[in-house]
Design a protein around this motif. Sequence first.
Motif, PDB file in Angstrom:
ATOM      1  N   VAL A  37       0.841  -1.202   0.000  1.00  0.00           N
ATOM      2  CA  VAL A  37       0.000   0.000   0.000  1.00  0.00           C
ATOM      3  C   VAL A  37       0.875   1.251   0.000  1.00  0.00           C
ATOM      4  O   VAL A  37       0.625   2.212  -0.735  1.00  0.00           O
ATOM      5  N   LEU A  38       1.928   1.239   0.817  1.00  0.00           N
ATOM      6  CA  LEU A  38       2.796   2.406   0.935  1.00  0.00           C
ATOM      7  C   LEU A  38       3.524   2.702  -0.376  1.00  0.00           C
ATOM      8  O   LEU A  38       3.777   3.868  -0.704  1.00  0.00           O
ATOM      9  N   ASP A  39       3.810   1.663  -1.145  1.00  0.00           N
ATOM     10  CA  ASP A  39       4.536   1.862  -2.391  1.00  0.00           C
ATOM     11  C   ASP A  39       3.699   2.625  -3.418  1.00  0.00           C
ATOM     12  O   ASP A  39       4.255   3.200  -4.360  1.00  0.00           O
ATOM     13  N   GLU A  40       2.398   2.635  -3.249  1.00  0.00           N
ATOM     14  CA  GLU A  40       1.534   3.367  -4.176  1.00  0.00           C
ATOM     15  C   GLU A  40       1.415   4.840  -3.821  1.00  0.00           C
ATOM     16  O   GLU A  40       0.888   5.626  -4.611  1.00  0.00           O
ATOM     17  N   GLU A  41       1.900   5.201  -2.640  1.00  0.00           N
ATOM     18  CA  GLU A  41       1.822   6.589  -2.212  1.00  0.00           C
ATOM     19  C   GLU A  41       2.998   7.385  -2.774  1.00  0.00           C
ATOM     20  O   GLU A  41       4.147   6.956  -2.661  1.00  0.00           O
TER      21      GLU A  41
ATOM     22  N   TYR B 148      10.102  -2.867  -4.644  1.00  0.00           N
ATOM     23  CA  TYR B 148       9.678  -1.511  -4.324  1.00  0.00           C
ATOM     24  C   TYR B 148      10.766  -0.509  -4.697  1.00  0.00           C
ATOM     25  O   TYR B 148      11.935  -0.850  -4.841  1.00  0.00           O
ATOM     26  N   SER B 149      10.365   0.730  -4.814  1.00  0.00           N
ATOM     27  CA  SER B 149      11.276   1.755  -5.318  1.00  0.00           C
ATOM     28  C   SER B 149      11.986   2.525  -4.211  1.00  0.00           C
ATOM     29  O   SER B 149      12.844   3.362  -4.505  1.00  0.00           O
ATOM     30  N   ARG B 150      11.635   2.263  -2.942  1.00  0.00           N
ATOM     31  CA  ARG B 150      12.270   3.010  -1.841  1.00  0.00           C
ATOM     32  C   ARG B 150      13.052   2.067  -0.936  1.00  0.00           C
ATOM     33  O   ARG B 150      12.583   0.979  -0.592  1.00  0.00           O
TER      34      ARG B 150
END
Length: 476
Positions: free
Chosen positions: A134-138, A189-191
């Motif tokens: 969910v956080l990755d979509e933010e 994920y990107s972060r």
Amino acid sequence: MKPTILDEPPLEFSGGARHIDPRHGIADYGPADATSTAVRTIRVGIVGASASIQGLRYWLDGCRQPIAAKNSRLGRLFVPFPGFDTGAGFRSTLVWDSRLERPIRDRDLKRLADLKPQEAVRAAVEMYVAELDVLDEEPGCDVVLVARPEYLPERPTPQVDPEAPWKKAPPAEPVDDFRAVLKAAAMRYSRPMQIIRRSTWDPSFTPPDGDKPRLQDEATRAWNLHTALYYKAGGVPWRLPRESSDLDSCYVGVTFFRSGDLTTLETSVAQVFNQRGDGVIVRGAAAKVSRHDRQPHLAQADSYALLADALSRYRKEHRHLPARVVLHKTSSYTPEEIAGFRAAADDADIDTAELLWFPANDPVRLMRSGAHPPLRGTLYSLDSRWHILYTRGSVPFYGTYPGMYVPSALPFRMVETESSPEHLANELLALTKMNWNQTQLDGRHPITLRTANQVGQILRHLGPHDRPQGRYAFYM
């Protein structure tokens, strides 16, 4: 036989200023990128129990202000933290957003304590990955803080026969490391993530097993954590200085790890670093354990492919190739490996390629008069190829030895080199400082090898067709 004491190599900070200690350099001059691509704000996401999110935020908000050093006569070893704000130190600040907070129900985390250790690790990873999805979509997140579960069983319990408790218990089943499994699952994920134990922000906390960890003082914990966050957000806390006469060099660490199912042979991995400390992770081909020396080795074609891939990734990252490549390898070099590495360097038109072998241990130890360990930077050459270097030891700048145990030397063998032993040893000493999780001068391994075990433990949980992240920030 010849002993040599090397000077402590300096690091470069803002405006080209230099200092031998990372914390003193940051406090006095600011990070290396302060006048160019500095990270002024770090937008932070957090995943964990609600109480952990609140406690971690409260402590990090307090770290915006200066934190006094530990009360000690060793004023150069224990350095005050200048506060993580735009007006001091890193010249950066953390930014919170409630949309980037993903709480996990405490009752779900407490159930982990009732599971077998291996099952608990898998269940915990599933909980965290669900929130990371969910956080990755933010949008607007630079680094994710992961508050580690407090109730996670970390060690398997020996299976004792109740009818014959005197019998030796069979070996406990191995348990996967939560950190490694979670970081492997989060490769998509990107972060980058920073996993934090509760004891970091709450030193009064006692784990359920009662085994309270030995903590560093608060200022040192703040230094280490914020250095890691600054680097993971894209900043450059410090870099290795480069003189105008120096060749543009990159350093490649080659090590080996067992696949996750333990059924395949060892597999190689390369970590590529330049003087800035930028790391690129490259996974190589399968290796074979030699019958002659019981060490893992690569075929000639695989050695060529590994270095060629590493140099290709380096060029994509930095837009140019280096003039010099130094390979750090944890097993000896076979003639086939030497031929493969040499051919890859020749085809890339690399001017200089130097090969170093780092044995796992060495029987040679040095003694110093009195009760003091050897000085950090002590190089002892037994012959033209066989050398040991004390990368951990007494540090004159600190006036003490900062470690807890008797230091062991770092042995290395010069296989194919053009530089002098002193020059190569000085580079190794400098590369021990390129660790963004540690700010004291007590690292034993150069950055090329230090993360070998961590990277291998993470990559072993990826499938053969999964592409690992290239940035070192995703593994530390």
